[in-house]
Design a protein around this motif. Sequence first.
Motif, PDB file in Angstrom:
ATOM      1  N   ASN A 183      -6.169   1.991  -8.580  1.00 41.61           N
ATOM      2  CA  ASN A 183      -6.724   3.364  -8.665  1.00 41.61           C
ATOM      3  C   ASN A 183      -7.430   4.425  -7.499  1.00 41.61           C
ATOM      4  OD1 ASN A 183      -7.760   3.613 -11.643  1.00 41.61           O
ATOM      5  ND2 ASN A 183      -9.457   2.015 -11.044  1.00 41.61           N
ATOM      6  N   ASN A 184      -6.247   3.853  -6.982  1.00 41.36           N
ATOM      7  CA  ASN A 184      -5.858   4.541  -5.835  1.00 41.36           C
ATOM      8  C   ASN A 184      -4.780   5.377  -5.937  1.00 41.36           C
ATOM      9  OD1 ASN A 184      -5.835   5.740  -2.627  1.00 41.36           O
ATOM     10  ND2 ASN A 184      -6.234   3.360  -1.725  1.00 41.36           N
ATOM     11  N   PRO A 185      -5.200   6.391  -6.113  1.00 40.66           N
ATOM     12  CA  PRO A 185      -4.482   7.776  -6.224  1.00 40.66           C
ATOM     13  C   PRO A 185      -3.694   7.844  -4.706  1.00 40.66           C
ATOM     14  CG  PRO A 185      -7.046   8.819  -5.240  1.00 40.66           C
ATOM     15  CD  PRO A 185      -6.603   7.837  -5.395  1.00 40.66           C
ATOM     16  N   LEU A 186      -3.261   7.145  -3.561  1.00 42.13           N
ATOM     17  CA  LEU A 186      -2.778   7.871  -2.162  1.00 42.13           C
ATOM     18  C   LEU A 186      -1.931   6.071  -3.159  1.00 42.13           C
ATOM     19  CD1 LEU A 186      -4.288   8.209   0.408  1.00 42.13           C
ATOM     20  CD2 LEU A 186      -3.226   9.981  -0.678  1.00 42.13           C
ATOM     21  N   ILE A 187      -2.184   5.644  -3.381  1.00 41.58           N
ATOM     22  CA  ILE A 187      -1.028   4.238  -3.600  1.00 41.58           C
ATOM     23  C   ILE A 187      -0.256   5.006  -5.169  1.00 41.58           C
ATOM     24  CG2 ILE A 187      -0.437   1.849  -4.228  1.00 41.58           C
ATOM     25  CD1 ILE A 187      -3.028   1.691  -2.347  1.00 41.58           C
ATOM     26  N   PHE A 188      -1.125   5.059  -6.444  1.00 38.37           N
ATOM     27  CA  PHE A 188      -1.212   5.458  -7.706  1.00 38.37           C
ATOM     28  C   PHE A 188      -0.876   6.756  -7.932  1.00 38.37           C
ATOM     29  CE2 PHE A 188      -0.618   0.495  -7.676  1.00 38.37           C
ATOM     30  CZ  PHE A 188       0.521   0.402  -8.399  1.00 38.37           C
TER      31      PHE A 188
ATOM     32  N   ALA B 153       3.458  16.229  -9.461  1.00 42.14           N
ATOM     33  CA  ALA B 153       4.086  17.690 -10.092  1.00 42.14           C
ATOM     34  C   ALA B 153       3.952  18.311  -8.764  1.00 42.14           C
ATOM     35  CB  ALA B 153       3.867  17.884 -11.397  1.00 42.14           C
ATOM     36  N   ASN B 154       3.408  18.197  -7.586  1.00 42.47           N
ATOM     37  CA  ASN B 154       3.148  19.418  -6.511  1.00 42.47           C
ATOM     38  C   ASN B 154       4.110  18.433  -5.264  1.00 42.47           C
ATOM     39  OD1 ASN B 154       2.114  21.734  -5.356  1.00 42.47           O
ATOM     40  ND2 ASN B 154       0.590  20.601  -5.014  1.00 42.47           N
TER      41      ASN B 154
ATOM     42  N   THR C  57      -1.736  10.300  -9.682  1.00 42.08           N
ATOM     43  CA  THR C  57      -1.421  11.030 -10.395  1.00 42.08           C
ATOM     44  C   THR C  57      -0.202  11.508 -10.917  1.00 42.08           C
ATOM     45  OG1 THR C  57      -2.948  12.923 -10.330  1.00 42.08           O
ATOM     46  CG2 THR C  57      -4.174  10.565 -10.746  1.00 42.08           C
ATOM     47  N   PRO C  58       0.581  12.063 -12.170  1.00 46.85           N
ATOM     48  CA  PRO C  58       0.977  12.703 -12.776  1.00 46.85           C
ATOM     49  C   PRO C  58       0.668  14.382 -12.005  1.00 46.85           C
ATOM     50  CG  PRO C  58       0.355  11.460 -14.392  1.00 46.85           C
ATOM     51  CD  PRO C  58      -0.607  11.373 -13.077  1.00 46.85           C
TER      52      PRO C  58
ATOM     53  N   ASN D   9       0.680  -1.065   0.432  1.00 45.10           N
ATOM     54  CA  ASN D   9      -0.143  -0.291   0.363  1.00 45.10           C
ATOM     55  C   ASN D   9       1.027   1.243   0.185  1.00 45.10           C
ATOM     56  OD1 ASN D   9      -2.014  -1.819   0.151  1.00 45.10           O
ATOM     57  ND2 ASN D   9      -2.327  -1.538   2.595  1.00 45.10           N
ATOM     58  N   TYR D  10       1.795   1.283  -0.751  1.00 45.75           N
ATOM     59  CA  TYR D  10       3.151   2.519  -0.129  1.00 45.75           C
ATOM     60  C   TYR D  10       2.949   2.509  -2.240  1.00 45.75           C
ATOM     61  CZ  TYR D  10       3.926   2.862   4.669  1.00 45.75           C
ATOM     62  OH  TYR D  10       3.486   3.052   5.844  1.00 45.75           O
ATOM     63  N   VAL D  11       3.665   3.535  -2.226  1.00 44.73           N
ATOM     64  CA  VAL D  11       3.717   4.432  -3.281  1.00 44.73           C
ATOM     65  C   VAL D  11       5.047   3.368  -4.111  1.00 44.73           C
ATOM     66  CG1 VAL D  11       4.184   6.694  -5.123  1.00 44.73           C
ATOM     67  CG2 VAL D  11       3.088   6.575  -2.756  1.00 44.73           C
TER      68      VAL D  11
END
Lengths: 301, 392
Positions: free
Chosen positions: B354-359, B366-367, B361-362, B333-335
């Motif tokens: 689809n979990n943005p905490l694991i994957f 970027a932030n 988004t670009p 469950n980490y990136v």
Amino acid sequence: MTAALTGHAGPATDATDEEPPRPRRWYTPYLLLLPGLAWLAVFFLVPMVALASMSLQTGSLGQGYRLTWEWANYSEALSTFGAQFGRSFLYAGAATLLCLLIGYPLAYAIAFKAGRWRNLLLILVIAPFFTSFLIRTLAWKIILSDDGWVVDTLRAVALLDDGGRLLATPAAVILGLTYNFLPFMVLPLYASLEKMDERLLEAAADLYANAFTAFRKVTWRLSLPGVVAGTLLTFIPAAGDYVNVQFLGTPNSAMVGTVIQSRFLTVLDYPTAAALSFALMVSVLVIVLVYVRRVGARDLL
Amino acid sequence: MRITSAALDRRGFLRVIGLGGAALAAGPLLSACGTEGTDNAAGAPGAGSAQDATTVNWSNWPLYLDTAEDDASVHPTLQAFEQQTGLSVAYTEDINSNDEFFGKIAPQLEAGRSTGRDLIVLTDWMAGRMIQLGYVQELDTSNIPNASNLQPAYQDVPFDPGRRYSLPWQSGMTGIAYNPEELGREITRVDDLFQPDLRGRITMLSEMRDTMGLILLSMGKTPEDHSQSDYEAAIAKLQEIVDEGYVRQFTGNEYAADLAAGNIGAAFAWSGDVVQLQADDPALQLVLPAEGAILWSDNLMVPAGAANKEGAEQLINHYYDPEVAAQVAAWVNYVTPVAGAREAALETAPDVANNPLIFPTPEILANLHGFKALTEEEEREYQDLFQAVIGA
């Protein structure tokens, strides 16, 4: 000590064995002491000297440390972290007092009133040690949590105001210390109370002492070795503890153990950490010596 | 790593609670009490033995690698590696905190002796320290062709420009965890925290780079590139926040229990923890502040004196295969820093993919910001100031 010496001297003269007694060599006792002395040297003296030396060094991990007899390490450490030092002794002292207040009646009850439940009660005192120190301290976070029944009750009786809390306060730290070190108070107290001859109390009553006087003049006096041992066993580790502060305290309740830990592992400022450790050790020693002298239980040491 | 001072690391903590495994806590406890016996006994895999070209000694954090469902000692991705290469891997979970582990291996490394390990995993700043001190070996990229799968965001890190000595194992983000339903208002920036309803109900991390990184960002500075005076200003801001009583504690991962119990309303938190907490409390959110959040990694490195450097590099190569990385990501469950892992995970575990905490988004990536590399002297100054504010 004296008993042990006479015990040794006895059999050499009136041995009933057929064999003639073997001559004693002057160095035999020293030979027997050797393993113990070696242990002390390797695991106490050497680390102690290393610590003292580190506390007087300057340098950094990258460039290495050199012994420069930097006594300023001590004055700097003590002036920067004086507050944490004072707090350690304050919290440890408060916890020791609470331990005594809770532990004495408990030990008394186990020694004199428990009857056949005595062993069970003793096991219950020790039982918490079967789980980890850390887990037990973390459990207090649940007990004292802001929405828990303890805080609710205290709020209901207006001992805490509505926004008040127990967790992350000095009170929680002292409570945690008290809880964690209570068995170290109860067991020596029990050991010294249990040895007491109850007929002494009858004698006191025969001499018209009321219960309170009998307790003050007989029970308390005879249990003093237990009190001293218990308070030392509680106070010394409590003064250096950092786990309770970590989990139950706030940024403003750090104790000296916290500082030593962060200096040593996080800041990598070994000399300051060593100076603080040494200063803590010496001040605890001084407190203990003064205390033991005052109570008059010098033969304990 | 991200544990702070005391004895418990963040991954350990959550999972110990989750698994009810008190045994895992016993190690940290012992060190907390000042005895280090068990750690060392378990902790020097193959020192002296097994130092040959057929074994790879890998030290990692607890529960940081996929395990079989019925047997926690079996790691399917590791088994696959052993079958493919014929190498055997001695996998040891003996890293509980960066500081503690450094304290353990530094004496051997300083004396020029082998640590008995071929592969270790340490967080960015500690990886930087190891590189600065010359305690790790340069990686031979010809043994790691899959290294080209490294996500661009991780390629040029300040502590290891060009990734010559290290490759990230897993990453995570640091943001603000809170429950919007319970708080009754929305938090989008760090400064939103400092309202009366959260006084005494915020925790921050005792990991200097996480907390100070977020504070710096809230002041419009960037953690990877700021001046000494920026840092001092951030310290002054933090001191003010503490003095006004907003911060209840500076924690390692203990914030998780406090969040779950409702003792605190918001916490500086790590993404992996939040993913796990969400399983019990779906309303919980991790907000990455609008002004920016922190990205950190734990990095694979080969320590000096390793007996089987090539084997270690083959192992790194294996885990940089997107399929394998996806398998690991679905479990920990980490990136994941491996490009293509998300595509691989889309087929096998779409909810993870689809979990943005694991994957992330670009746009999220970027932030995110890292913390600038500090020299030993700076490190001490920074820590001095920070430790004084957090009361240690």
